[in-house]
Design a protein around this motif. Structure first.
Motif, PDB file in Angstrom:
ATOM      1  N   THR A 148      52.491  37.663  31.580  1.00 31.92           N
ATOM      2  CA  THR A 148      51.470  37.974  32.585  1.00 31.92           C
ATOM      3  C   THR A 148      51.008  39.405  32.411  1.00 31.92           C
ATOM      4  OG1 THR A 148      52.548  36.463  34.144  1.00 31.92           O
ATOM      5  CG2 THR A 148      50.993  38.025  35.065  1.00 31.92           C
ATOM      6  N   ALA A 149      49.704  39.597  32.535  1.00 35.39           N
ATOM      7  CA  ALA A 149      49.139  40.946  32.534  1.00 35.39           C
ATOM      8  C   ALA A 149      48.865  41.340  33.974  1.00 35.39           C
ATOM      9  CB  ALA A 149      47.849  40.980  31.729  1.00 35.39           C
ATOM     10  N   LEU A 150      49.278  42.516  34.349  1.00 30.73           N
ATOM     11  CA  LEU A 150      49.018  43.058  35.673  1.00 30.73           C
ATOM     12  C   LEU A 150      47.959  44.140  35.509  1.00 30.73           C
ATOM     13  CD1 LEU A 150      52.753  43.471  36.745  1.00 30.73           C
ATOM     14  CD2 LEU A 150      51.283  41.471  37.023  1.00 30.73           C
ATOM     15  N   VAL A 151      46.835  44.000  36.210  1.00 32.68           N
ATOM     16  CA  VAL A 151      45.694  44.884  36.014  1.00 32.68           C
ATOM     17  C   VAL A 151      45.387  45.611  37.319  1.00 32.68           C
ATOM     18  CG1 VAL A 151      43.280  45.005  35.297  1.00 32.68           C
ATOM     19  CG2 VAL A 151      44.765  43.232  34.358  1.00 32.68           C
ATOM     20  N   LEU A 152      45.222  46.928  37.234  1.00 33.20           N
ATOM     21  CA  LEU A 152      44.773  47.754  38.358  1.00 33.20           C
ATOM     22  C   LEU A 152      43.501  48.466  37.932  1.00 33.20           C
ATOM     23  CD1 LEU A 152      47.979  49.664  39.540  1.00 33.20           C
ATOM     24  CD2 LEU A 152      46.818  47.862  40.761  1.00 33.20           C
ATOM     25  N   TYR A 210      42.460  51.053  44.864  1.00 34.06           N
ATOM     26  CA  TYR A 210      42.652  50.305  43.631  1.00 34.06           C
ATOM     27  C   TYR A 210      42.768  48.828  43.942  1.00 34.06           C
ATOM     28  CZ  TYR A 210      43.365  54.648  41.167  1.00 34.06           C
ATOM     29  OH  TYR A 210      43.178  55.877  40.619  1.00 34.06           O
ATOM     30  N   VAL A 211      42.265  47.999  43.025  1.00 36.73           N
ATOM     31  CA  VAL A 211      42.349  46.546  43.122  1.00 36.73           C
ATOM     32  C   VAL A 211      43.410  46.098  42.131  1.00 36.73           C
ATOM     33  CG1 VAL A 211      41.088  44.380  42.822  1.00 36.73           C
ATOM     34  CG2 VAL A 211      39.910  46.378  43.726  1.00 36.73           C
ATOM     35  N   ALA A 212      44.257  45.167  42.534  1.00 32.55           N
ATOM     36  CA  ALA A 212      45.317  44.657  41.671  1.00 32.55           C
ATOM     37  C   ALA A 212      45.139  43.160  41.465  1.00 32.55           C
ATOM     38  CB  ALA A 212      46.683  44.923  42.305  1.00 32.55           C
ATOM     39  N   ARG A 213      45.175  42.739  40.212  1.00 37.01           N
ATOM     40  CA  ARG A 213      45.069  41.323  39.874  1.00 37.01           C
ATOM     41  C   ARG A 213      46.021  41.025  38.726  1.00 37.01           C
ATOM     42  NH1 ARG A 213      42.916  41.581  43.996  1.00 37.01           N
ATOM     43  NH2 ARG A 213      40.822  40.958  44.598  1.00 37.01           N
ATOM     44  N   ASP A 214      46.375  39.752  38.588  1.00 35.33           N
ATOM     45  CA  ASP A 214      47.150  39.335  37.432  1.00 35.33           C
ATOM     46  C   ASP A 214      46.335  38.319  36.642  1.00 35.33           C
ATOM     47  OD1 ASP A 214      47.301  37.242  39.210  1.00 35.33           O
ATOM     48  OD2 ASP A 214      49.423  36.881  38.922  1.00 35.33           O
ATOM     49  N   ALA A 215      46.667  38.203  35.368  1.00 30.02           N
ATOM     50  CA  ALA A 215      45.961  37.302  34.466  1.00 30.02           C
ATOM     51  C   ALA A 215      46.926  36.910  33.353  1.00 30.02           C
ATOM     52  CB  ALA A 215      44.733  38.003  33.881  1.00 30.02           C
ATOM     53  N   PRO A 216      46.627  35.816  32.666  1.00 28.58           N
ATOM     54  CA  PRO A 216      47.468  35.459  31.508  1.00 28.58           C
ATOM     55  C   PRO A 216      47.401  36.544  30.436  1.00 28.58           C
ATOM     56  CG  PRO A 216      46.099  33.605  32.177  1.00 28.58           C
ATOM     57  CD  PRO A 216      45.627  34.797  32.958  1.00 28.58           C
ATOM     58  N   TRP A 217      48.544  36.873  29.873  1.00 27.82           N
ATOM     59  CA  TRP A 217      48.614  37.948  28.893  1.00 27.82           C
ATOM     60  C   TRP A 217      47.730  37.664  27.676  1.00 27.82           C
ATOM     61  CZ3 TRP A 217      49.319  42.741  28.403  1.00 27.82           C
ATOM     62  CH2 TRP A 217      49.551  43.304  27.156  1.00 27.82           C
ATOM     63  N   ALA A 218      47.674  36.430  27.230  1.00 25.64           N
ATOM     64  CA  ALA A 218      46.882  36.090  26.047  1.00 25.64           C
ATOM     65  C   ALA A 218      45.397  36.385  26.258  1.00 25.64           C
ATOM     66  CB  ALA A 218      47.081  34.624  25.690  1.00 25.64           C
TER      67      ALA A 218
END
Length: 133
Positions: free
Chosen positions: A72-76, A83-91
């Motif tokens: 999982t990629a965690l993006v800020l 700040y906005v925080a979201r997660d996404a598939p790492w690939a």
């Protein structure tokens, strides 16, 4: 102009000046601090308490970051005064491309554009993790 219009104009100008003064005094329009490793990890721990962070990449302008937590990629990223925080598939994040010095991530509810120094994506610490996996 008659007297009533001048009184209304003066009252409106005084009200605007009062609101500008209040905003300056209350520091409502404060700048958002740049992200560094400690601030980024603290925000990630608050937003994603169950996801251990393996590696962190901070954007060149300090306005965003991408962290890896397993697959999982965690993006800020900066939005307004926070700040906005979201997660996404790492690939999906790993497959993103740099255009014009910006890494554009296509997430379900936003498209952050993170500043990259050079055209190197993924960074070395993420690329080496991919080869080891």
């Amino acid at each position: 102009m008659d007297k009533a219009l001048l009184i209304q104009l003066a009252g409106s100008a005084a009200a605007v000046a009062l609101l500008v003064g209040l905003a300056a005094w209350a520091r409502i329009a404060r700048p958002t601090p740049r992200l560094d490793a400690s601030i980024g990890r603290a925000l990630l721990a608050e937003e994603f308490p169950d996801d251990p962070v393996d590696a962190v990449w901070i954007a060149a302008d300090g306005a965003g970051l991408v962290a890896r937590s397993g697959q999982t990629a965690l993006v800020l990223w900066r939005k307004g005064d926070g700040y906005v925080a979201r997660d996404a598939p790492w690939a999906e994040v790993l497959a993103a491309r740099v255009q014009g010095g910006r890494l554009r991530l296509a997430l379900a509810d936003g498209s952050p554009r993170l500043c990259v120094s050079g055209d190197a994506w993924p960074p070395a610490e993420f690329a080496s993790d991919e080869m080891a996996a």
